[in-house]
Design a protein around this motif. Sequence first.
Motif, short mmCIF file in Angstrom:
data_model
loop_
_atom_site.label_atom_id
_atom_site.label_comp_id
_atom_site.label_asym_id
_atom_site.label_seq_id
_atom_site.Cartn_x
_atom_site.Cartn_y
_atom_site.Cartn_z
N GLN A 169 0.84 -1.17 0.03
CA GLN A 169 0.02 0.00 -0.08
C GLN A 169 0.82 1.31 0.14
O GLN A 169 0.41 2.16 -0.47
CB GLN A 169 -0.98 -0.05 1.37
CG GLN A 169 -2.07 1.19 1.19
CD GLN A 169 -2.92 1.05 -0.18
OE1 GLN A 169 -3.40 -0.07 -0.36
NE2 GLN A 169 -2.99 2.13 -0.92
N GLU A 170 2.09 1.37 0.52
CA GLU A 170 2.95 2.36 0.62
C GLU A 170 3.44 2.95 -0.52
O GLU A 170 3.42 4.03 -0.97
CB GLU A 170 3.91 2.18 1.76
CG GLU A 170 4.91 3.35 1.82
CD GLU A 170 5.95 2.83 2.84
OE1 GLU A 170 7.05 3.59 2.57
OE2 GLU A 170 5.91 1.96 3.75
N ASP A 202 0.28 4.20 -3.06
CA ASP A 202 0.13 5.49 -2.59
C ASP A 202 0.80 6.39 -3.36
O ASP A 202 0.47 7.69 -3.42
CB ASP A 202 0.17 5.83 -1.14
CG ASP A 202 -0.95 5.12 -0.25
OD1 ASP A 202 -2.00 4.67 -0.91
OD2 ASP A 202 -0.72 4.95 0.82
#
Length: 179
Positions: free
Chosen positions: A118-119, A122
């Motif tokens: 997810q990092e 993003d």
Amino acid sequence: KELLAVSRRQVFRPRVVALDDLVGKLKPMLDTLLGETVTLDFRTEDDLPSVSADPGQIEQIVMNLAVNSRDALPDGGRIGIELLRREVGEDEAHSQAGLSPGDYVALRVSDHGIGMDQEVLDRVFEPFFTTKPMGKGTGLGLATVYGLAKQNDGYVSIRSKVGEGTDVELLLPAIEAAP
């Protein structure tokens, strides 16, 4: 070209395009580019509507996505490119910023590679952001895809999980005109 695309300043020459024909003509070049350890699966629905887009920019999007998928398959594997009709309803449009309800032609590029957490997801469309080692990537590939999608009135989304792969979907508004 990539810097111009990211800044949405690249010369834009839209015309009525049959995506299945355009992407189908890229297959021999993609087979060579992807190498011997990667197999390309190309599928398209019959009777897809046309889109209004810049053919050169769509080719650039497909090439960038295919190269990213190849790089996510260090030991080889399969990359899927799929073209299909897609209807976006009011609920889905309201849940996705920048997406309008309507009929689209979807271009999906998928792999079962290393995936992204997810990092990374993003930041994936940020210019100059890369997960590749120094000297191996500019960080312009997905930023370029995003910029070109917007310039062609499209929408791009990415779903990915570490160890499971990545699916990128480009939506271009369907039109009734013939190429």
